[in-house]
Write an enzyme that holds these catalytic residues in place. Structure first.
Site, mmCIF file in Angstrom:
data_model
loop_
_atom_site.group_PDB
_atom_site.id
_atom_site.type_symbol
_atom_site.label_atom_id
_atom_site.label_comp_id
_atom_site.label_asym_id
_atom_site.label_seq_id
_atom_site.Cartn_x
_atom_site.Cartn_y
_atom_site.Cartn_z
ATOM 1 C CE1 TYR A 56 34.482 18.501 0.768
ATOM 2 C CE2 TYR A 56 35.913 16.826 -0.177
ATOM 3 C CZ TYR A 56 34.981 17.834 -0.329
ATOM 4 O OH TYR A 56 34.564 18.177 -1.591
ATOM 5 C CB SER A 200 26.671 15.014 -6.155
ATOM 6 O OG SER A 200 27.217 15.333 -4.908
ATOM 7 N N GLY A 203 23.709 11.677 -7.500
ATOM 8 C CA GLY A 203 22.630 12.434 -6.881
ATOM 9 C C GLY A 203 22.498 12.270 -5.389
ATOM 10 N NE ARG A 204 24.605 16.662 -2.913
ATOM 11 C CZ ARG A 204 25.630 17.412 -2.531
ATOM 12 N NH1 ARG A 204 26.480 16.934 -1.650
ATOM 13 N NH2 ARG A 204 25.809 18.617 -3.007
ATOM 14 N N GLY A 205 23.237 9.882 -3.647
ATOM 15 C CA GLY A 205 22.799 8.534 -3.328
ATOM 16 C C GLY A 205 21.437 8.157 -3.863
#
Length: 327
Positions: A56, A200, A203-205
C-alpha cells in the site's frame, strides 16, 4: 462496538476493522494529518483491528501507521501482508526468501517486533500452498507473527493450508455487489475456524452517501481501471445503487451503514473491513455494526440488489491475475 473472534481461539476485535489503503492515495489524494485523526477516532469508537500491507503506497501506509503505533500499539490488533512484488514480469512471489525480506521490512517500517496477523496477500499459483504455510509457520515459531491469514484464495486452497497449520483469517472482497465468497469461501472459513475478513464492504465507495463519479477519478485512482465504473456499465449500475440509497434514506440511515449491516448479518464469523481516511465516512461504516436489519429489510435489499446484479466484472484484466478463481 459489536465484537467478533478473529479466527477460532483468536482475539476479540471490533466487527468493523480499519483498512489503510485509502491513506496513501489509492482512491485519490490523502492527507497525513487527516488520516491520523481518523485512526485515533476509530480507536476510541472501538475499532481495534487495523489492516495494512507492504504494497500500500509501496510501504507508505506502514510508515504512516508507525507514528500511530508508537503510542497505541498495545490497543491494536495489527495485520499486514506480503506476496505481491509490483514487478509486472513476476507480480507474485511466495518464496521463503521474498516473504522473509518482506516481513523484516514491514517490521522495520512499522517500528514493531511482532505482527498479530500476517497474510499471504496473493498466492503464487506455481508454488504449493503447503510450502508457503511452512514459511509462515516458521515466522510464527520465531514470534514475529501471531497468526496466519490468506487473501483472495479458493476454498480448496484453504483446505490444503489448514492441513499444514491453522489459518485465522481469509480476506476476500465481499459486499452487496461482490458476492462470490457465498459460493464457497464463506462456508470453508466457517468449517475451518477462520474469520472471513470482508474487504471493500462499501463497494469501493458505491454505497457511500455520496456516490463516486467515475468522470472525476484522478490519476492513480484504482477504480478507473475497474470495468464496473466504465462508461457502459456505470450508468446501469447507478440505477440500482440509487434505489438502494433511497431505501436507506427511507429508513433514516446511510447506504454505507446498511451495506455494512448487511455484510455482518450474513454470518457471525465475518468481520467488515472498510477503508476510509475520513472520520465522517467511518462513523457511517461503524453505525452498520449497531444495526440489526429486519427480515423485511433484508428482503427489500435482495429485491433491489439481487445476487449478480452488477454490470461488469469487479476487476480488469491486470488485477484479475492474482485472485484465485473457483467457480
Amino acid at each position: 462496538m459489536l465484537q467478533r473472534h478473529l479466527g477460532q481461539g483468536g482475539p476479540m476485535v471490533g466487527a468493523v476493522a480499519l483498512g489503510t489503503m485509502n491513506f496513501v492515495g489509492a482512491y485519490g489524494p490523502a492527507d497525513r494529518d487527516e488520516s491520523l485523526r481518523c485512526m485515533a477516532e476509530c480507536l476510541e469508537m472501538g475499532v481495534n483491528h487495523f489492516d495494512t500491507s507492504n504494497v500500500y503506497g509501496m510501504g507508505k501506509a506502514e510508515e504512516l501507521l508507525a507514528s500511530f503505533l508508537k503510542t497505541h500499539r498495545d490497543r491494536i490488533v495489527l495485520a499486514s501482508k506480503c506476496g505481491i512484488t509490483r514487478n509486472p514480469d513476476h507480480p507474485f512471489d511466495n518464496s521463503a526468501r521474498h516473504m522473509r525480506d518482506a516481513l523484516e521490512a514491514s517490521l522495520t517500517r512499522m517500528g514493531v517486533d511482532h505482527i498479530d496477523l500476517y497474510y499471504l496477500h496473493r498466492h503464487e499459483a506455481e508454488r504449493p500452498i503447503e510450502e508457503v504455510m511452512q514459511t509462515l509457520l516458521r515466522f510464527k515459531d520465531e514470534g514475529k507473527i501471531g497468526a496466519i491469514g490468506l487473501s483472495e484464495i479458493a476454498p480448496a486452497t484453504l483446505e490444503r493450508a489448514v492441513a499444514v497449520g491453522p489459518v485465522a483469517a481469509v480476506q476476500s472482497e465481499y459486499s452487496l455487489w461482490s458476492r462470490q465468497p457465498e459460493l464457497g469461501v464463506m462456508q470453508a472459513c466457517q468449517a475451518n475456524g477462520a474469520a472471513l475478513v470482508a474487504f471493500s464492504p462499501v463497494g469501493r465507495g458505491v454505497f457511500a452517501r455520496r456516490m463516486p463519479d467515475p468522470a472525476r477519478f484522478g490519476a492513480g485512482d484504482l477504480r478507473a481501471g475497474m470495468p464496473r465504473f466504465d462508461a457502459d456499465n456505470w450508468p446501469r449500475n447507478l440505477i440500482r445503487l440509487q434505489r438502494f440509497a433511497q431505501m436507506a434514506q427511507d429508513h433514516d440511515e446511510s447506504p454505507a451503514s446498511f451495506a455494512i449491516a448487511w455484510v455482518l448479518a450474513r454470518a457471525r464469523h465475518i468481520i467488515a473491513l472498510p477503508g476510509s481516511r475520513r472520520i465522517e465516512h467511518m462513523r457511517e461504516n461503524l453505525r452498520g455494526a449497531e444495526l440489526t436489519l429486519t427480515q423485511a429489510q433484508l428482503d427489500e435489499i435482495d429485491a433491489i440488489l439481487p445476487p449478480g446484479w452488477a454490470h461488469g466484472p469487479r476487476y480488469g484484466e491486470n488485477m484479475s491475475r492474482g485472485p484465485e478463481v473457483y467457480c
